[in-house]
Design a protein around this motif. Structure first.
Motif, PDB file in Angstrom:
ATOM      1  N   ASN A  38      34.139  42.708  42.869  1.00  0.00           N
ATOM      2  CA  ASN A  38      34.495  41.312  43.095  1.00  0.00           C
ATOM      3  C   ASN A  38      34.657  40.534  41.782  1.00  0.00           C
ATOM      4  O   ASN A  38      34.436  41.078  40.700  1.00  0.00           O
ATOM      5  CB  ASN A  38      33.486  40.637  44.029  1.00  0.00           C
ATOM      6  CG  ASN A  38      32.094  40.503  43.417  1.00  0.00           C
ATOM      7  OD1 ASN A  38      31.936  40.367  42.200  1.00  0.00           O
ATOM      8  ND2 ASN A  38      31.077  40.512  44.263  1.00  0.00           N
ATOM      9  N   GLU A  39      35.031  39.251  41.902  1.00  0.00           N
ATOM     10  CA  GLU A  39      35.342  38.442  40.721  1.00  0.00           C
ATOM     11  C   GLU A  39      34.165  38.346  39.756  1.00  0.00           C
ATOM     12  O   GLU A  39      34.323  38.531  38.537  1.00  0.00           O
ATOM     13  CB  GLU A  39      35.767  37.033  41.146  1.00  0.00           C
ATOM     14  CG  GLU A  39      37.092  36.976  41.874  1.00  0.00           C
ATOM     15  CD  GLU A  39      37.475  35.537  42.195  1.00  0.00           C
ATOM     16  OE1 GLU A  39      38.292  34.968  41.440  1.00  0.00           O
ATOM     17  OE2 GLU A  39      36.951  34.987  43.179  1.00  0.00           O
ATOM     18  N   PRO A  78      39.823  30.161  36.560  1.00  0.00           N
ATOM     19  CA  PRO A  78      38.786  30.001  37.600  1.00  0.00           C
ATOM     20  C   PRO A  78      37.410  29.735  36.988  1.00  0.00           C
ATOM     21  O   PRO A  78      36.489  30.544  37.091  1.00  0.00           O
ATOM     22  CB  PRO A  78      38.838  31.339  38.345  1.00  0.00           C
ATOM     23  CG  PRO A  78      39.317  32.311  37.321  1.00  0.00           C
ATOM     24  CD  PRO A  78      40.244  31.559  36.413  1.00  0.00           C
ATOM     25  N   ILE A 241      44.642  36.825  36.684  1.00  0.00           N
ATOM     26  CA  ILE A 241      44.524  36.395  38.080  1.00  0.00           C
ATOM     27  C   ILE A 241      45.749  36.801  38.896  1.00  0.00           C
ATOM     28  O   ILE A 241      46.813  37.116  38.341  1.00  0.00           O
ATOM     29  CB  ILE A 241      44.326  34.864  38.173  1.00  0.00           C
ATOM     30  CG1 ILE A 241      45.491  34.124  37.512  1.00  0.00           C
ATOM     31  CG2 ILE A 241      43.005  34.466  37.527  1.00  0.00           C
ATOM     32  CD1 ILE A 241      45.395  32.598  37.618  1.00  0.00           C
ATOM     33  N   ASP A 244      46.809  34.290  44.332  1.00  0.00           N
ATOM     34  CA  ASP A 244      45.833  33.401  44.961  1.00  0.00           C
ATOM     35  C   ASP A 244      44.854  32.832  43.947  1.00  0.00           C
ATOM     36  O   ASP A 244      43.828  32.246  44.327  1.00  0.00           O
ATOM     37  CB  ASP A 244      45.069  34.151  46.062  1.00  0.00           C
ATOM     38  CG  ASP A 244      45.980  34.594  47.187  1.00  0.00           C
ATOM     39  OD1 ASP A 244      46.864  33.795  47.580  1.00  0.00           O
ATOM     40  OD2 ASP A 244      45.838  35.729  47.665  1.00  0.00           O
ATOM     41  N   LYS A 245      45.153  33.024  42.654  1.00  0.00           N
ATOM     42  CA  LYS A 245      44.317  32.542  41.540  1.00  0.00           C
ATOM     43  C   LYS A 245      42.937  33.217  41.525  1.00  0.00           C
ATOM     44  O   LYS A 245      41.969  32.667  41.025  1.00  0.00           O
ATOM     45  CB  LYS A 245      44.155  31.007  41.591  1.00  0.00           C
ATOM     46  CG  LYS A 245      45.460  30.228  41.812  1.00  0.00           C
ATOM     47  CD  LYS A 245      46.456  30.402  40.692  1.00  0.00           C
ATOM     48  CE  LYS A 245      47.645  29.465  40.818  1.00  0.00           C
ATOM     49  NZ  LYS A 245      48.591  29.776  41.882  1.00  0.00           N
ATOM     50  N   LYS A 246      42.874  34.433  42.069  1.00  0.00           N
ATOM     51  CA  LYS A 246      41.644  35.210  42.066  1.00  0.00           C
ATOM     52  C   LYS A 246      41.640  36.170  40.872  1.00  0.00           C
ATOM     53  O   LYS A 246      42.691  36.722  40.507  1.00  0.00           O
ATOM     54  CB  LYS A 246      41.503  36.018  43.368  1.00  0.00           C
ATOM     55  CG  LYS A 246      41.461  35.165  44.632  1.00  0.00           C
ATOM     56  CD  LYS A 246      40.212  34.304  44.693  1.00  0.00           C
ATOM     57  CE  LYS A 246      40.119  33.568  46.022  1.00  0.00           C
ATOM     58  NZ  LYS A 246      38.953  32.658  46.071  1.00  0.00           N
TER      59      LYS A 246
END
Length: 424
Positions: A38-39, A78, A241, A244-246
């Motif tokens: 994950n991020e 982010p 990213i 979705d800017k993730k």
């Protein structure tokens, strides 16, 4: 009929393109890349494995104060994910260090309190020391030396007087710096007005090396590297990213080496082969990059790279914040034609560069070769048209007008996110 999702503001527009006209959809593979963790874990892993550098924890040991440069409201970094991790790791080994978070506005307006809340979250805004960089406030600047280009290097005093300087940001293709991120947080991020203008002169903007995805022999990049070195930028955290800017990837460590590794990753995902077409449809990636016309020029350059001479570019961009720069607007609006803009700007000496000159230089270059439609229902139609750009309230309206110009059988290439690709 093909239906393609195009980013627009904080949502998407379903653009319908006739199958017989559509010849290509050019997308960065980043939008379909699925990371293995994950991020937060991506950020932690990058910080655990710094590239050609001591760890962040080692760098902060024994320091009384430090500055973290972060991006402003126009960049989709982010920070709600990255900054809490960075701050936690710093204070774990040095709980009493005095931290200033300097918002790298470059030549933009200051980030508002509400925009800070949106970007950083209440916890950081209410409890940390955040400062907007103001490039035209000479009292906040310190003279550092002369850039390789010959311009004066002025940097924010906070940067020059701190014991430790680090930065966070993101890496994407950039239309004249090659890539965003890394050294760019210093120049133009926290540089003085004179320095930004010298670095963005017409001579450099016109260079064939000052293009998307190019760092080698890029005169703008060369100045930026020098500025970061003079500022003693010690460490960076940069992320990559998706649509979705993730976060899908992160690099940390030495400002140059880590940035280069990040650029290599972006290049592998972002390079697409151009498919020259009569009409090219694109966007500026949605919010926050499509807030104004100034930023929207970036997405136009991707379309330019795949648009046939005399073709039509349709770009979906909310531009809810207007033109994005008074000088940018006036130079376009007061000219009789884009050609007049180009002719005048190429005669401006490096040391006389005007505010926003680089943006209207590139816009004029595109408008000389192509008809451009901005699709928006959130911006003043008259303002757009006064800048020699055509306006449509909807995509369907713009497409119909484009087909009237180029013919019902016109070929169409779609680049859903123009700021995410390197068109070659």
């Amino acid at each position: 009929m093909a239906k393609i999702k195009i980013p627009y503001s904080t949502t998407f527009v379903d653009a319908e393109i006739p199958d017989e006209n559509l010849i290509a959809v050019l997308e960065s593979k980043a939008h379909h890349f699925v990371p293995d963790v994950n991020e937060e874990q991506l950020v932690e892993r990058a910080l655990d494995n710094p590239i050609d550098s001591e760890s962040l924890e080692e760098l902060v040991k024994g320091k009384k104060n430090m500055v973290i440069i972060t991006s402003d409201h126009t960049r989709p970094v982010p920070s709600k994910v990255t900054l809490p991790i960075v701050l936690r790791r710093i204070r774990k080994v040095n709980p009493n260090i005095d931290i200033t978070i300097l918002i790298a506005t470059g030549f933009h307006r200051a980030t508002t309190h509400q925009e800070m809340l949106n970007k950083f979250g209440e916890e950081i805004v209410n409890n940390e020391k955040l400062v907007n960089h103001v490039s035209w406030d000479k009292h906040d600047m310190k003279y550092v030396g002369i850039l390789p280009s010959g311009g004066e290097l002025w940097l924010n005093k906070l940067v020059m007087e701190t014991e430790l300087l680090i930065s966070e940001g993101f890496i994407e293709p950039h239309f004249f710096a090659g890539f965003s991120g890394g050294r760019k947080s210093v120049l133009p991020g926290v540089a003085g007005k004179e320095t930004v203008l010298a670095n963005h002169c017409s001579e450099f903007i016109a260079s064939p090396h000052a293009r998307t995805g190019i760092l080698n022999n890029n005169p703008i990049h060369k100045d930026m590297i020098f500025a970061a070195e003079q500022a003693k930028l010690a460490f960076i955290l940069n992320v990559i990213i998706d649509a979705d800017k993730k976060i899908i990837h992160a690099v940390a460590g030495d400002p140059q080496k880590a940035h280069e590794k990040g650029c290599e990753f972006v290049t592998e995902l972002a390079v697409v082969e151009k498919k020259p077409a009569d009409i090219v449809v694109t966007s500026n990636g949605g919010y926050p990059l499509d807030q104004n016309i100034y930023q929207t020029v970036k997405g136009m350059t991707a379309a330019e790279a795949s648009c046939a001479e005399g073709g039509v570019i349709i770009i979906l961009s909310a531009c809810n914040d207007g033109h994005g720069g008074e000088a940018f607007y006036k130079y376009m609006a007061e000219a009789s034609s884009p050609h007049e803009v180009t002719k005048k700007v190429l005669q401006i000496p490096r040391d006389k560069t005007l505010p926003d000159q680089w943006e209207f230089q590139i816009l004029a270059r595109i408008l000389e070769k192509h008809t451009v439609f901005i699709v928006t229902d959130q911006c003043d139609k008259n303002m757009i048209e006064s800048m020699h750009i055509k306006h449509s309230f909807t995509f369907d309206e713009a497409l119909q007008k484009a087909l009237e110009i180029k013919g019902e059988k016109a070929s169409i290439t779609v680049i859903p996110d123009g700021v995410s690709v390197i068109v070659k």
